[in-house]
Design a protein around this motif. Sequence first.
Motif, PDB file in Angstrom:
ATOM      1  N   PRO A 143     -11.591  20.526 -24.316  1.00 30.77           N
ATOM      2  CA  PRO A 143     -11.367  21.053 -22.964  1.00 30.77           C
ATOM      3  C   PRO A 143     -11.658  20.020 -21.869  1.00 30.77           C
ATOM      4  O   PRO A 143     -12.580  19.210 -21.988  1.00 30.77           O
ATOM      5  N   LEU A 144     -10.874  20.078 -20.823  1.00 35.04           N
ATOM      6  CA  LEU A 144     -11.075  19.210 -19.665  1.00 35.04           C
ATOM      7  C   LEU A 144     -12.471  19.423 -19.063  1.00 35.04           C
ATOM      8  O   LEU A 144     -13.149  18.464 -18.707  1.00 35.04           O
ATOM      9  N   ARG A 145     -12.924  20.664 -18.986  1.00 35.18           N
ATOM     10  CA  ARG A 145     -14.150  21.000 -18.245  1.00 35.18           C
ATOM     11  C   ARG A 145     -15.387  20.230 -18.707  1.00 35.18           C
ATOM     12  O   ARG A 145     -16.265  19.958 -17.907  1.00 35.18           O
ATOM     13  N   VAL A 146     -15.467  19.837 -19.994  1.00 35.18           N
ATOM     14  CA  VAL A 146     -16.643  19.082 -20.454  1.00 35.18           C
ATOM     15  C   VAL A 146     -16.310  17.615 -20.750  1.00 35.18           C
ATOM     16  O   VAL A 146     -17.179  16.865 -21.200  1.00 35.18           O
ATOM     17  N   ASN A 147     -15.074  17.216 -20.513  1.00 37.13           N
ATOM     18  CA  ASN A 147     -14.653  15.844 -20.779  1.00 37.13           C
ATOM     19  C   ASN A 147     -14.076  15.168 -19.540  1.00 37.13           C
ATOM     20  O   ASN A 147     -13.358  14.189 -19.635  1.00 37.13           O
ATOM     21  N   THR A 148     -14.412  15.682 -18.386  1.00 40.43           N
ATOM     22  CA  THR A 148     -13.827  15.202 -17.143  1.00 40.43           C
ATOM     23  C   THR A 148     -14.500  13.912 -16.663  1.00 40.43           C
ATOM     24  O   THR A 148     -15.665  13.656 -16.954  1.00 40.43           O
ATOM     25  N   ASN A 149     -13.735  13.125 -15.940  1.00 38.25           N
ATOM     26  CA  ASN A 149     -14.272  11.913 -15.325  1.00 38.25           C
ATOM     27  C   ASN A 149     -14.269  12.070 -13.805  1.00 38.25           C
ATOM     28  O   ASN A 149     -13.988  13.157 -13.285  1.00 38.25           O
ATOM     29  N   HIS A 150     -14.534  10.995 -13.086  1.00 43.50           N
ATOM     30  CA  HIS A 150     -14.613  11.036 -11.626  1.00 43.50           C
ATOM     31  C   HIS A 150     -13.259  11.313 -10.958  1.00 43.50           C
ATOM     32  O   HIS A 150     -13.213  11.626  -9.771  1.00 43.50           O
ATOM     33  N   MET A 151     -12.159  11.206 -11.700  1.00 43.74           N
ATOM     34  CA  MET A 151     -10.822  11.470 -11.156  1.00 43.74           C
ATOM     35  C   MET A 151     -10.321  12.867 -11.528  1.00 43.74           C
ATOM     36  O   MET A 151      -9.168  13.194 -11.320  1.00 43.74           O
TER      37      MET A 151
END
Length: 146
Positions: free
Chosen positions: A37-45
């Motif tokens: 999932p994006l929610r726990v693998n997100t970066n500054h962008m």
Amino acid sequence: MKNRELEVYLHHHIPVSKSLGIGVNTCSSKNIEITAPLRVNTNHMNTVFGGSLSVVGILAGWSLVYAQLEGKKHQIVIQENSIRYLKPARKDVTAVCKYDNLTAWPRFHRAFQRKGKGRVKIACNLFCADELVATFEGTYVVFNKE
């Protein structure tokens, strides 16, 4: 092996898979599909972090080798890998690995039977909302622990 069995195995034996929220959608000796999932693998962008994409590719390839060996107790390690980032992943990511290299697998199984050690190259595609965002290739080495 069932999807949930592989997911539990990964979370227990490879803890980063749990931290990254890895889920197993498909698990067979011919096809592996895992999600992150994006929610726990997100970066500054606010896109999926490149390191997470790499780990998802490594885990998908590792899982295909594990499924090919039918979950038997062997030591599976990644020897080398490369990833090509094609587009930003702005949503959840799915990695797909298929058993489609008909020449590498028989060679791997022969070497493994003969020497107790084998090497195989695995390719995976990483998708975000059905759009290809990265390609991964890894070489895995398997040792017979017995």
